[in-house]
Scaffold this motif. Structure first.
Motif, PDB file in Angstrom:
ATOM      1  N   ALA A  38     -20.070  27.984  63.449  1.00  8.99           N
ATOM      2  CA  ALA A  38     -19.577  29.233  64.014  1.00  8.99           C
ATOM      3  C   ALA A  38     -20.584  30.363  63.803  1.00  8.99           C
ATOM      4  CB  ALA A  38     -18.223  29.592  63.393  1.00  8.99           C
ATOM      5  N   ASP A  39     -21.183  30.419  62.613  1.00  9.50           N
ATOM      6  CA  ASP A  39     -22.151  31.483  62.330  1.00  9.50           C
ATOM      7  C   ASP A  39     -23.403  31.347  63.189  1.00  9.50           C
ATOM      8  OD1 ASP A  39     -20.492  32.629  60.459  1.00  9.50           O
ATOM      9  OD2 ASP A  39     -21.476  31.689  58.726  1.00  9.50           O
ATOM     10  N   ILE A  40     -23.883  30.115  63.352  1.00  7.53           N
ATOM     11  CA  ILE A  40     -25.073  29.903  64.176  1.00  7.53           C
ATOM     12  C   ILE A  40     -24.766  30.232  65.638  1.00  7.53           C
ATOM     13  CG2 ILE A  40     -26.640  28.159  65.101  1.00  7.53           C
ATOM     14  CD1 ILE A  40     -27.419  29.041  62.329  1.00  7.53           C
ATOM     15  N   SER A  41     -23.590  29.850  66.118  1.00  5.71           N
ATOM     16  CA  SER A  41     -23.244  30.151  67.511  1.00  5.71           C
ATOM     17  C   SER A  41     -23.163  31.654  67.725  1.00  5.71           C
ATOM     18  CB  SER A  41     -21.926  29.477  67.901  1.00  5.71           C
ATOM     19  OG  SER A  41     -20.807  30.125  67.333  1.00  5.71           O
ATOM     20  N   LYS A  42     -22.650  32.382  66.727  1.00  7.20           N
ATOM     21  CA  LYS A  42     -22.587  33.844  66.826  1.00  7.20           C
ATOM     22  C   LYS A  42     -23.995  34.434  66.884  1.00  7.20           C
ATOM     23  CE  LYS A  42     -20.793  37.937  64.438  1.00  7.20           C
ATOM     24  NZ  LYS A  42     -20.052  38.445  63.245  1.00  7.20           N
ATOM     25  N   GLU A  43     -24.877  33.906  66.057  1.00  9.76           N
ATOM     26  CA  GLU A  43     -26.263  34.382  66.049  1.00  9.76           C
ATOM     27  C   GLU A  43     -26.943  34.095  67.381  1.00  9.76           C
ATOM     28  OE1 GLU A  43     -30.246  34.138  63.206  1.00  9.76           O
ATOM     29  OE2 GLU A  43     -28.591  32.727  62.881  1.00  9.76           O
ATOM     30  N   LEU A  44     -26.744  32.890  67.906  1.00  7.72           N
ATOM     31  CA  LEU A  44     -27.341  32.543  69.191  1.00  7.72           C
ATOM     32  C   LEU A  44     -26.813  33.442  70.303  1.00  7.72           C
ATOM     33  CD1 LEU A  44     -27.258  28.638  68.998  1.00  7.72           C
ATOM     34  CD2 LEU A  44     -29.279  30.104  68.839  1.00  7.72           C
ATOM     35  N   LYS A  45     -25.532  33.743  70.265  1.00  8.25           N
ATOM     36  CA  LYS A  45     -24.953  34.640  71.272  1.00  8.25           C
ATOM     37  C   LYS A  45     -25.633  36.000  71.231  1.00  8.25           C
ATOM     38  CE  LYS A  45     -20.508  36.490  72.847  1.00  8.25           C
ATOM     39  NZ  LYS A  45     -19.028  36.529  72.584  1.00  8.25           N
ATOM     40  N   GLU A  46     -25.886  36.502  70.030  1.00  8.71           N
ATOM     41  CA  GLU A  46     -26.580  37.777  69.882  1.00  8.71           C
ATOM     42  C   GLU A  46     -28.009  37.712  70.398  1.00  8.71           C
ATOM     43  OE1 GLU A  46     -26.140  38.438  65.730  1.00  8.71           O
ATOM     44  OE2 GLU A  46     -24.067  39.161  65.880  1.00  8.71           O
ATOM     45  N   PHE A  47     -28.576  36.501  70.410  1.00  8.59           N
ATOM     46  CA  PHE A  47     -29.935  36.299  70.914  1.00  8.59           C
ATOM     47  C   PHE A  47     -29.973  36.055  72.422  1.00  8.59           C
ATOM     48  CE2 PHE A  47     -31.456  34.722  66.532  1.00  8.59           C
ATOM     49  CZ  PHE A  47     -31.907  35.995  66.201  1.00  8.59           C
ATOM     50  N   GLY A  48     -28.843  36.187  73.095  1.00 11.06           N
ATOM     51  CA  GLY A  48     -28.825  36.032  74.547  1.00 11.06           C
ATOM     52  C   GLY A  48     -28.567  34.623  75.032  1.00 11.06           C
ATOM     53  N   VAL A  49     -28.192  33.715  74.119  1.00  9.53           N
ATOM     54  CA  VAL A  49     -27.858  32.348  74.523  1.00  9.53           C
ATOM     55  C   VAL A  49     -26.449  32.362  75.114  1.00  9.53           C
ATOM     56  CG1 VAL A  49     -27.485  29.979  73.748  1.00  9.53           C
ATOM     57  CG2 VAL A  49     -29.365  31.319  72.787  1.00  9.53           C
ATOM     58  N   VAL A  50     -26.330  31.956  76.373  1.00 10.61           N
ATOM     59  CA  VAL A  50     -25.046  32.048  77.078  1.00 10.61           C
ATOM     60  C   VAL A  50     -24.349  30.704  77.211  1.00 10.61           C
ATOM     61  CG1 VAL A  50     -25.747  34.094  78.366  1.00 10.61           C
ATOM     62  CG2 VAL A  50     -26.176  31.827  79.343  1.00 10.61           C
ATOM     63  N   LYS A  51     -25.032  29.604  76.862  1.00  8.90           N
ATOM     64  CA  LYS A  51     -24.368  28.300  76.896  1.00  8.90           C
ATOM     65  C   LYS A  51     -25.167  27.292  76.079  1.00  8.90           C
ATOM     66  CE  LYS A  51     -26.592  26.835  81.215  1.00  8.90           C
ATOM     67  NZ  LYS A  51     -26.386  26.374  82.606  1.00  8.90           N
ATOM     68  N   ALA A  52     -24.449  26.277  75.618  1.00  9.60           N
ATOM     69  CA  ALA A  52     -25.076  25.167  74.907  1.00  9.60           C
ATOM     70  C   ALA A  52     -24.609  23.871  75.545  1.00  9.60           C
ATOM     71  CB  ALA A  52     -24.704  25.183  73.427  1.00  9.60           C
ATOM     72  N   GLY A  84     -35.335  23.886  64.402  1.00 10.23           N
ATOM     73  CA  GLY A  84     -36.420  24.859  64.555  1.00 10.23           C
ATOM     74  C   GLY A  84     -35.868  26.260  64.737  1.00 10.23           C
ATOM     75  N   MET A  85     -34.823  26.588  63.987  1.00  7.66           N
ATOM     76  CA  MET A  85     -34.120  27.858  64.165  1.00  7.66           C
ATOM     77  C   MET A  85     -35.021  29.060  63.902  1.00  7.66           C
ATOM     78  SD  MET A  85     -31.199  28.882  65.202  1.00  7.66           S
ATOM     79  CE  MET A  85     -30.477  30.523  65.356  1.00  7.66           C
ATOM     80  N   ASN A  86     -35.970  28.941  62.995  1.00  4.06           N
ATOM     81  CA  ASN A  86     -36.865  30.077  62.730  1.00  4.06           C
ATOM     82  C   ASN A  86     -37.681  30.423  63.974  1.00  4.06           C
ATOM     83  OD1 ASN A  86     -36.030  30.479  60.097  1.00  4.06           O
ATOM     84  ND2 ASN A  86     -37.596  29.143  59.219  1.00  4.06           N
ATOM     85  N   ALA A  87     -38.125  29.405  64.689  1.00  4.84           N
ATOM     86  CA  ALA A  87     -38.862  29.659  65.932  1.00  4.84           C
ATOM     87  C   ALA A  87     -37.953  30.295  66.983  1.00  4.84           C
ATOM     88  CB  ALA A  87     -39.458  28.355  66.472  1.00  4.84           C
ATOM     89  N   ILE A  88     -36.707  29.813  67.065  1.00  2.44           N
ATOM     90  CA  ILE A  88     -35.747  30.394  68.011  1.00  2.44           C
ATOM     91  C   ILE A  88     -35.544  31.873  67.715  1.00  2.44           C
ATOM     92  CG2 ILE A  88     -33.325  30.388  68.735  1.00  2.44           C
ATOM     93  CD1 ILE A  88     -33.330  27.359  68.425  1.00  2.44           C
ATOM     94  N   ARG A  89     -35.423  32.212  66.442  1.00  4.49           N
ATOM     95  CA  ARG A  89     -35.218  33.613  66.062  1.00  4.49           C
ATOM     96  C   ARG A  89     -36.397  34.484  66.492  1.00  4.49           C
ATOM     97  NH1 ARG A  89     -33.163  31.040  61.026  1.00  4.49           N
ATOM     98  NH2 ARG A  89     -30.892  31.340  61.008  1.00  4.49           N
ATOM     99  N   LYS A  90     -37.605  34.044  66.181  1.00  6.02           N
ATOM    100  CA  LYS A  90     -38.782  34.853  66.508  1.00  6.02           C
ATOM    101  C   LYS A  90     -38.977  34.976  68.015  1.00  6.02           C
ATOM    102  CE  LYS A  90     -41.155  33.650  62.203  1.00  6.02           C
ATOM    103  NZ  LYS A  90     -42.282  32.904  61.575  1.00  6.02           N
ATOM    104  N   LEU A  91     -38.820  33.871  68.720  1.00  8.68           N
ATOM    105  CA  LEU A  91     -38.979  33.907  70.173  1.00  8.68           C
ATOM    106  C   LEU A  91     -37.898  34.767  70.814  1.00  8.68           C
ATOM    107  CD1 LEU A  91     -39.804  30.130  70.701  1.00  8.68           C
ATOM    108  CD2 LEU A  91     -41.349  32.017  71.236  1.00  8.68           C
ATOM    109  N   SER A  92     -36.665  34.634  70.343  1.00  9.76           N
ATOM    110  CA  SER A  92     -35.553  35.359  70.943  1.00  9.76           C
ATOM    111  C   SER A  92     -35.693  36.858  70.751  1.00  9.76           C
ATOM    112  CB  SER A  92     -34.221  34.883  70.356  1.00  9.76           C
ATOM    113  OG  SER A  92     -33.985  33.525  70.671  1.00  9.76           O
ATOM    114  N   ARG A  93     -36.116  37.271  69.578  1.00  6.84           N
ATOM    115  CA  ARG A  93     -36.290  38.716  69.334  1.00  6.84           C
ATOM    116  C   ARG A  93     -37.317  39.289  70.301  1.00  6.84           C
ATOM    117  NH1 ARG A  93     -36.213  36.979  63.550  1.00  6.84           N
ATOM    118  NH2 ARG A  93     -34.085  37.376  62.799  1.00  6.84           N
ATOM    119  N   PHE A  94     -38.407  38.565  70.490  1.00  7.13           N
ATOM    120  CA  PHE A  94     -39.412  39.024  71.459  1.00  7.13           C
ATOM    121  C   PHE A  94     -38.857  39.033  72.878  1.00  7.13           C
ATOM    122  CE2 PHE A  94     -42.146  37.224  74.759  1.00  7.13           C
ATOM    123  CZ  PHE A  94     -42.957  38.335  75.020  1.00  7.13           C
TER     124      PHE A  94
END
Length: 421
Positions: A180-194, A145-155
């Protein structure tokens, strides 16, 4: 009569039989701290550094804690935690998954994402005490559900910044899509751990999880390449307990773990909804944990042997405004109930139904007379840290005390030649 007394929550480590404890050494369960308290300490004018271990004689700490717990169910908190289920789909089919078959799973719809944003905005705006927001993205497999993560995270990033709030996010994933690319994107979205779970080496992993081909190797590579820290959770059942011990030692040998970026945790996992050959009894689980002494040469005491901290209650979702947001837009108190018909406590459109029997069962004190006389009450909260398990199975006092005692002894052994104060 002395003006001060020992805190009820002081544990005399020598009297309790802990090896490697210093003379007159105590651990205060409420504060989560160690101290040496001389037998002849002045109880009329105690030293400042021992206050907390020593308290005014008239104070009843248990009653204070119970009052704090009751207030915490209702009061506006400075921190809000939300668990958002962005997908009920999953590319794995783990045999112990409490969510059952994912064949008919869905991703969070755009309309539901928009309503979720509106719900979170209302919750933030209605709490003038709020200082921080924590979000965990959950599934199914949330990266589907990465599209939802993107929209929610930007808000979330934009609105928390606008409101002056601290924002941190986490994700609970099987790791297959965490490139690696997804983890980089998540980091930019404020995700600090998985958090990523393992339950065995490749053959067992594939058989138990019914995962895609080469998933085991792929996930290990994703952990190595990840730009965000990983909690590698070893899921232990009766079926994999022997292999799990070998797996734990292997995981501690990973460079990312040895360097401190990633952590290893160990979780007892059960199959819910009936008897299963996977499930430990409480006694069997404590017996398995005795084997943790085998890892004293490699384990980080702050994770594997962590001493639990005191809190009004063990589960953060017992606070009024901390909820699980389902992929369907319903609100739940527990992730294990997310998507389960009849377990809703409200909707993102209407908010929490405070008259819901489920909500009432979660947001109430279960401290009884036995709890009020128990030294471990501050770390248990009366329900052992899991309200759903308490509601379904009752109190698990022996496990709470047993795990504490094991962790304390391992902690003392591990730190025998290291300073603790």
């Amino acid at each position: 009569m002395s003006k001060w007394k020992h805190s009820f929550y002081n544990i005399d480590l020598n009297a309790e039989g802990y090896k490697k404890a210093k003379e007159n050494e105590y651990y205060n369960v409420l504060m989560g701290k160690f101290a040496v308290i001389p037998k002849d300490v002045d109880l009329d004018s105690p030293p400042e550094e021992l206050k907390g271990f020593l308290i005014p004689a008239e104070i009843n700490q248990a009653e204070i804690i119970k009052g704090q717990q009751i207030n915490a169910f209702e009061e506006q908190a400075t921190h809000m935690s939300l668990l958002i289920t962005v997908s009920s789909k999953c590319n794995y089919h783990c045999e112990y998954c409490f969510q059952g078959n994912h064949a008919h799973g869905i991703n969070m719809a755009e309309e539901t994402v928009a309503d979720t944003i509106s719900y979170i905005k209302r919750e933030i705006d209605s709490n003038d005490k709020l200082k921080s927001l924590g979000v965990t993205f959950f599934g199914g497999e949330p990266l589907m559900g990465m599209n939802a993560i993107r929209k929610l995270s930007r808000f979330l990033l934009e609105y928390t910044k606008e409101k002056g709030l601290t924002y941190r996010a986490a994700i609970d994933t099987n790791g297959f899509f965490l490139t690696a690319d997804i983890s980089k994107e998540l980091k930019e979205f404020g995700v600090v751990k998985a958090q990523i779970a393992f339950d065995g080496f490749e053959d067992f992993y594939n058989a138990t999880r019914k995962a895609p081909k080469d998933a085991y190797k792929r996930v290990l590579k994703n952990i190595e390449d990840s730009e965000i820290p990983i909690i590698i959770r070893v899921n232990v059942t009766k079926k994999n307990q022997d292999e799990a011990k070998e797996l734990i030692r292997y995981l501690y040998s990973l460079d990312s773990v040895k360097e401190g970026k990633d952590k290893v945790s160990i979780m007892r996992v059960s199959v819910y909804g009936g008897e299963s050959d996977c499930n430990f009894t409480d006694k069997e689980w404590l017996q398995f944990r005795e084997g943790f002494t085998d890892f004293l040469d490699v384990a980080d005491a702050s994770t594997l042997f962590k001493l639990p901290s005191a809190a009004p209650f063990g589960c953060t979702m017992l606070r009024k405004h901390n909820v699980v947001i389902g992929v369907d837009g319903n609100l739940y108190r527990c992730d294990r109930q997310s998507g389960e018909k009849g377990k809703e406590i409200g909707t993102i459109q209407e908010g929490i139904d405070e008259n819901s029997d489920i909500d009432k069962a979660f947001r109430c004190s279960v401290l009884d007379d036995k709890c009020m006389k128990c030294k471990y009450m501050p770390i248990c909260g009366g329900d052992g840290g899991c309200r759903l398990d308490y509601l379904e199975q009752g109190k698990n006092c022996s496990v709470v005390e047993g795990v504490f005692r094991q962790n304390m002894q391992n902690h003392l052994t591990f730190l025998a030649f290291r300073p603790r104060y």
